[in-house]
Design a protein around this motif. Structure first.
Motif, short mmCIF file in Angstrom:
data_model
loop_
_atom_site.label_atom_id
_atom_site.label_comp_id
_atom_site.label_asym_id
_atom_site.label_seq_id
_atom_site.Cartn_x
_atom_site.Cartn_y
_atom_site.Cartn_z
N ARG A 14 4.10 11.49 4.54
CA ARG A 14 3.14 10.41 4.82
C ARG A 14 2.11 10.86 5.85
NH1 ARG A 14 6.48 6.80 6.65
NH2 ARG A 14 6.09 7.16 8.86
N VAL A 15 2.61 11.43 6.95
CA VAL A 15 1.70 11.83 8.02
C VAL A 15 1.17 13.25 7.78
CG1 VAL A 15 1.39 11.96 10.51
CG2 VAL A 15 3.06 10.36 9.56
N LYS A 34 0.26 2.77 4.17
CA LYS A 34 1.41 1.87 4.00
C LYS A 34 1.53 0.94 5.21
CE LYS A 34 5.80 3.31 4.48
NZ LYS A 34 7.15 3.85 4.17
N SER A 38 -2.63 2.47 -7.46
CA SER A 38 -4.07 2.48 -7.16
C SER A 38 -4.91 1.79 -8.23
CB SER A 38 -4.60 3.88 -6.85
OG SER A 38 -4.02 4.85 -7.62
N ASP A 97 0.84 -1.19 0.00
CA ASP A 97 0.00 0.00 0.00
C ASP A 97 0.88 1.25 0.00
OD1 ASP A 97 -2.37 1.62 0.11
OD2 ASP A 97 -3.37 -0.05 1.11
N ARG A 98 0.28 2.41 0.18
CA ARG A 98 1.12 3.62 0.15
C ARG A 98 0.51 4.71 1.01
NH1 ARG A 98 -0.68 5.21 -5.92
NH2 ARG A 98 -2.25 6.75 -5.36
N GLY A 99 1.22 5.83 1.10
CA GLY A 99 0.74 6.95 1.89
C GLY A 99 0.50 6.52 3.33
N ILE A 100 -0.53 7.06 3.93
CA ILE A 100 -0.81 6.78 5.34
C ILE A 100 -1.27 5.33 5.53
CG2 ILE A 100 -3.24 7.50 5.33
CD1 ILE A 100 -0.66 8.50 8.01
N PHE A 136 0.96 -0.94 -4.17
CA PHE A 136 1.38 0.45 -4.26
C PHE A 136 0.53 1.25 -5.26
CE2 PHE A 136 3.87 3.97 -5.91
CZ PHE A 136 4.38 4.54 -4.76
N SER A 146 -1.81 13.75 5.43
CA SER A 146 -3.07 13.27 6.01
C SER A 146 -3.55 14.19 7.12
CB SER A 146 -2.92 11.84 6.53
OG SER A 146 -3.02 10.93 5.46
N ALA A 177 -2.64 13.85 -0.30
CA ALA A 177 -2.70 12.80 0.71
C ALA A 177 -2.89 11.44 0.04
CB ALA A 177 -3.83 13.08 1.70
N HIS A 178 -3.71 11.42 -0.99
CA HIS A 178 -3.96 10.16 -1.70
C HIS A 178 -2.71 9.69 -2.46
CE1 HIS A 178 -6.05 7.06 -3.90
NE2 HIS A 178 -5.62 7.57 -5.04
N GLU A 179 -1.94 10.65 -2.96
CA GLU A 179 -0.82 10.29 -3.83
C GLU A 179 0.52 10.17 -3.10
OE1 GLU A 179 -1.17 9.20 -6.72
OE2 GLU A 179 -3.21 9.81 -7.24
N SER A 180 0.59 10.60 -1.86
CA SER A 180 1.84 10.46 -1.11
C SER A 180 2.30 9.01 -1.16
CB SER A 180 1.63 10.87 0.34
OG SER A 180 2.73 10.43 1.13
N CYS A 181 3.56 8.79 -1.46
CA CYS A 181 4.02 7.41 -1.54
C CYS A 181 4.17 6.81 -0.14
CB CYS A 181 5.32 7.31 -2.32
SG CYS A 181 6.81 7.65 -1.36
N GLY A 182 4.27 7.69 0.86
CA GLY A 182 4.36 7.19 2.23
C GLY A 182 5.76 6.84 2.68
N PHE A 183 6.75 7.17 1.88
CA PHE A 183 8.12 6.81 2.25
C PHE A 183 8.60 7.64 3.44
CE2 PHE A 183 12.72 7.67 1.75
CZ PHE A 183 13.21 6.38 1.96
N GLY A 198 -1.56 4.30 -12.01
CA GLY A 198 -2.24 5.16 -11.04
C GLY A 198 -1.37 5.53 -9.87
N ALA A 199 -0.31 6.31 -10.13
CA ALA A 199 0.54 6.80 -9.05
C ALA A 199 1.22 8.08 -9.53
CB ALA A 199 1.58 5.76 -8.63
#
Ligand SMILES: Cc1cc2nc3c(=O)[nH]c(=O)nc-3n(C[C@H](O)[C@H](O)[C@H](O)COP(=O)(O)O)c2cc1C
Ligand code: SF4
Ligand code: SF4
Ligand code: FES
Lengths: 237, 602
Positions: free
Chosen positions: B500-501, A175, B67, A170-173, B65, B504, B489-495, B329-330
């Motif tokens: 990431r935080v 993950k 969407s 998954d990704r973003g928050i 990863f 959101s 927020a939807h597209e953040s890869c979260g790395f 979709g990223a």
């Protein structure tokens, strides 16, 4: 003498060798820069951002940025520590960290850094994510509620154990970690408590069963000394 | 593209052997399996992992990863409404609501009979002909209530997509203003012939003399990038054309790829000639899947004409070919190092830089990543010379720029202007009146208020990758900013932690303000999060993620203050709101079921 290269860390000269990052050189010279995802046995990861410093007015990740002659690096300043505190707060609110009941309390790097950087509250609103626990393995418990996504377990299992037990999905928050089994259960992998990956988590996700709270309060890693001191003592060893 | 009930094993075998069981093809394999099966069932992940000799968890991580990849069934018909701010202006959410109601399905869920799912997706690049949606990956434009009703009928009667009216799927170029690039008719090979007459060094010199700068956002000088790649140590070099075009409101690369594919491919070949690269990739965003076949055909024509492959234009040793990779979709995969990770079949996570891709890119090879438009522009330089090219535009921004214009104007579409053109001029040309603000450069760009409309499009003034969204005085810029924040927020890869935080958190703050529960204190927190994003983000996505809010907060503050409660602090926990579920369960919504009225009774 002419070929020793130096940069300034909070005004103090630090000698470095070519190829060293700011954090590595600082550490070697006995200066602590906060870090969570960086580990001496692995290449820089660059994800937690606790190691941010300012170089010539610009923010960089000191664990990943090669040191350069004459750099002026600001690290232990109210500004940098304020930003680091906020990053810690972000890590706390995105997961579920109930320190008093956590087996890792006192030995947890996240908690220790929060003490050291004087984080007094979470400040932001908690996300309270729903993260199931995996207790399937006979010897090891996974409590994903506390994961900070440093990927040390991923890297250790891949690069040292040669097993690839963990990966992120998954990704973003959203993950999160997954384990290498179609069932999604740790018991269905070849994970062992003696794996390096089982002994590297900086927080309380990967826990050995039947050893909870083994060390009494007062004797835990960060009871007597803050992480900034303990981490530097490890360098000397 | 209809999901066919084929045996999973047969599908897997066909896809895996076509893709040579090559782990760098993982994303392509997952995509192709899904195209045939409808989703990627867990046993398929296991089988793919085994065939590629990859850990299963890593395959699952990659699939999770993107969407557009699904690990659970998503319905025979998968409908995704484009949800850019411009789609909102055109009433996309209303249409989505209608569709959900007609099809008896809740947004984001699969209908009980497994027939259909309806949801939103990030901007699909059809803003000049919205509202738009994707159905099983294919775009439908110019949606109206009537069209939505018809689509519901087609879905209910389980009509295969191939039998839907072809008119639905028409995508217009809408080219409204042509200048140097769009006016150039390219005889395939002509630009290459001109460059080859100069030789690689002199051709590279020409590109440098033109001062051409990247059209993908960062504005890096193309000649410098090419030279760095050419000089980097290594045997194999790679040219990547970045056709991810994910910045909301941008669609000019789609038009170039639709009607000027030879310009783009010839530009890539010109880059290969200058750098000595033998391998080329076009990274095409998943939303443009429908362009795959025409682009493959264009590549095939070029191979047959001796313009790709071994010994290009008869010159021994000039070998170069191009492979198309589809995204899924990223938005972050538009960032060049995330794009390279994705090309290698991995999660689209930006790398640590340095090293930059020109030194260590695809599989560690020196790699040039250029935008579609940048590469097309090099054709002009080859044909007309650097001097002619540099004579247009401004000193620091040479040549022309394609703008994708959408929002409140009479003539949305593609406009090509010499750099330096003023916002005023553009607004006049596209028939925009009563303009409140223009968002230039997409969600990560800048929001201009009317007192700034004298400014010009140029790297040194208002830079843009091409998105130009217009909002008239009837629009609520807070809602526009909120839409962009949701996008990030939807597209953040979260790395990295801050993005990431932080994205959101920002989304939650904007939602809190939107429901009228915000306080001044929240605005201070928003500014603080912006500072953290700017200070600590790992890539440009996080860096820009708070821009839309911060800029509108400065320039259109009343749009925010209108929503504030008078107090300085309001808790995020809303007692009345938390009773909503109890109200729903008891079927009550009378005054006494609300906390405020209970308080008022006292
Ligand atoms: C989050 C993010 C998304 C991006 N998306 C795109 C894109 O869709 N297309 C593009 O050409 N460049 C995009 N870029 C810029 C690329 O990283 C890179 O700078 C560009 O492709 C270089 O090409 P150019 O020099 O020709 O502009 C993006 C950058 C970031 C940080
Ligand atoms: S489980 Fe522990 S080691 Fe692994 S990513 Fe999470 S915090 Fe890091
Ligand atoms: S800034 Fe956002 S998108 Fe970029 S690396 Fe960090 S989390 Fe990923
Ligand atoms: S220690 Fe540098 S980013 Fe984590």
């Amino acid at each position: 003498m002419s070929d020793t290269k130096k940069f300034l860390l909070d005004g103090k000269p630090v000698v470095f060798q070519d190829g060293q990052t700011i954090l590595e050189a600082a550490r070697q010279a006995g200066h602590y820069i906060p870090h969570l995802c960086w580990h001496p046995d692995f290449p820089a990861h660059g994800s937690c951002k606790l190691c941010i410093v300012k170089v010539g007015g610009r923010h960089v990740s000191s664990c990943a940025m090669p040191a350069k002659e004459g750099m002026e690096v600001e690290s232990n300043t109210p500004e940098m520590n304020g930003e680091r505190r906020a990053l810690l707060q972000m890590l706390f609110v995105e997961g579920n960290h109930f320190c008093p009941s956590c087996e890792k309390s006192g030995n947890c790097q996240l908690q220790a850094l929060a003490y050291d950087l004087e984080m007094l509250s979470a400040h932001f609103n908690h996300f309270y994510p729903n993260r199931p626990v995996d207790a399937s393995h006979p010897d090891v418990l996974l409590d994903f509620n506390r994961c900070i996504f440093c990927e040390l377990c991923v890297r250790a299992s891949r690069d040292i154990d040669g097993k690839n037990i963990f990966a992120l999905t998954d990704r973003g928050i959203h993950k999160h970690l997954v384990v290498n089994a179609e069932s999604g259960r740790l018991a269905d992998t070849d994970f062992a408590a003696s794996d390096r990956a089982a002994n590297i988590c900086p927080v309380g996700v990967i826990l050995h069963k039947r050893q909870g709270f083994a060390r009494p309060i007062g004797e835990r890693d960060y009871d007597a000394k803050p992480i900034s001191v303990v981490a530097m003592e490890e360098v000397e060893k | 593209m209809e999901p066919i009930a084929n045996s999973l094993d047969a599908v897997l075998e066909a896809v895996l052997s076509k893709r040579r069981r090559d782990p760098t093809q993982l994303l392509q394999i997952l995509r192709e399996v899904q195209e045939q099966v409808g989703y990627i069932p867990p046993p398929a992940l296991t089988a793919i992992a085994a065939a590629l000799k990859l850990p299963r968890a890593r395959v699952e991580g990659v699939a999770g990863f993107y969407s557009f990849l699904h690990l659970q069934p998503v319905g025979k018909y998968r409908v995704l409404f484009s949800d850019n701010a411009t789609d909102r202006l055109l009433g996309n959410l209303d249409l989505l609501g209608t569709m959900c109601q007609k099809l008896w399905v809740e947004q984001g869920k699969v209908s009980e009979d497994g027939l259909v799912s309806v949801d939103v997706t990030s901007c699909t690049g059809m803003c000049d002909q919205g509202p738009a949606l994707l159905v099983n990956g294919r775009p439908i434009t110019r949606l109206t209530h009537q069209r939505v009703n018809e689509i519901c009928e087609l879905i209910r009667s389980r009509r295969p997509l191939s039998l839907w009216p072809q008119e639905y799927f028409r995508v217009e170029d809408n080219i409204r203003r042509k200048d140097d690039l769009l006016n150039t008719v390219l005889e395939p090979g002509a630009a290459l012939a001109a460059a080859m007459a100069l030789g690689p060094e002199a051709w590279l010199g020409e590109v440098q003399k033109s001062s051409l700068r990247g059209r993908g956002g960062a504005g890096f000088t193309t000649g410098v990038k090419w030279e760095a790649c050419r000089n980097a140590p290594g045997e194999e070099r790679v040219i990547v054309c970045n056709a991810d075009e994910g910045e909301p409101g941008t669609f000019k690369d789609r038009v170039l790829l639709t009607s000027y594919p030879d310009h783009v491919f010839e530009g890539m070949t010109l880059a290969a000639y200058a750098t000595g690269a033998r391998q080329g990739f076009l990274y095409l965003r998943g939303e443009y899947r429908y362009l795959l076949e025409p682009l493959e055909a264009a590549l095939q024509r070029r191979r047959e004409a001796g313009l790709l492959g071994q010994g290009i234009r008869g010159q021994a040793g000039f070998d170069f070919d191009i492979e198309i990779h589809l995204g899924a979709g990223a938005y972050v995969c538009g960032e060049e190092t995330a794009l390279i990770e994705s090309l290698e079949g991995k999660r689209g996570t930006p790398r640590i830089r340095p090293p930059f891709p020109v030194i260590k890119g695809y599989l560690g090879r020196p790699t040039v990543v250029n935008n579609v438009e940048t590469l097309a522009k090099t054709v002009l330089i080859a044909l007309e010379g650097a001097e002619r090219f540099a004579a247009v535009g401004t000193a620091q921004s040479t040549g022309t720029k394609l703008l994708s214009i959408s929002g409140d104007c009479a003539f949305p579409g593609i406009y090509e202007y010499p750099f330096g053109v003023s916002i005023e001029q553009i607004l006049e040309d596209c028939g925009a009146t009563d303009v409140q603000a223009v968002q230039v450069g997409g969600a990560s760009g800048t929001c201009l208020a009317s007192y700034e409309f004298h400014r010009g499009i140029a790297y040194e003034d208002v830079p843009t990758a091409g998105s130009f969204m217009i909002f008239d005085t009837s629009r609520d810029l807070f809602e526009v900013a909120r839409n962009f924040v949701h996008f990030f927020a939807h597209e953040s890869c979260g790395f990295c932690t801050p993005c990431r935080v932080g994205t959101s958190l920002l989304q939650n703050f904007m939602d809190k303000l939107a429901t009228g529960h915000g306080a001044k204190y929240d605005l201070a927190d928003i500014e603080w999060i912006n500072r953290l994003l700017k200070a600590a983000s790992h890539c440009g996505l996080g860096l820009a993620a708070a821009n839309p809010v911060v800029e509108t907060l400065i320039k259109f503050r009343p749009a925010y203050e209108r929503r504030l409660q008078s107090l300085d602090f309001a808790p995020a926990f809303d007692l009345d709101q938390s009773l909503a579920e109890a109200r729903r369960m008891t079927g009550r919504d009378d005054a006494d079921a609300h906390l405020s009225s209970v308080e008022a009774h006292r």
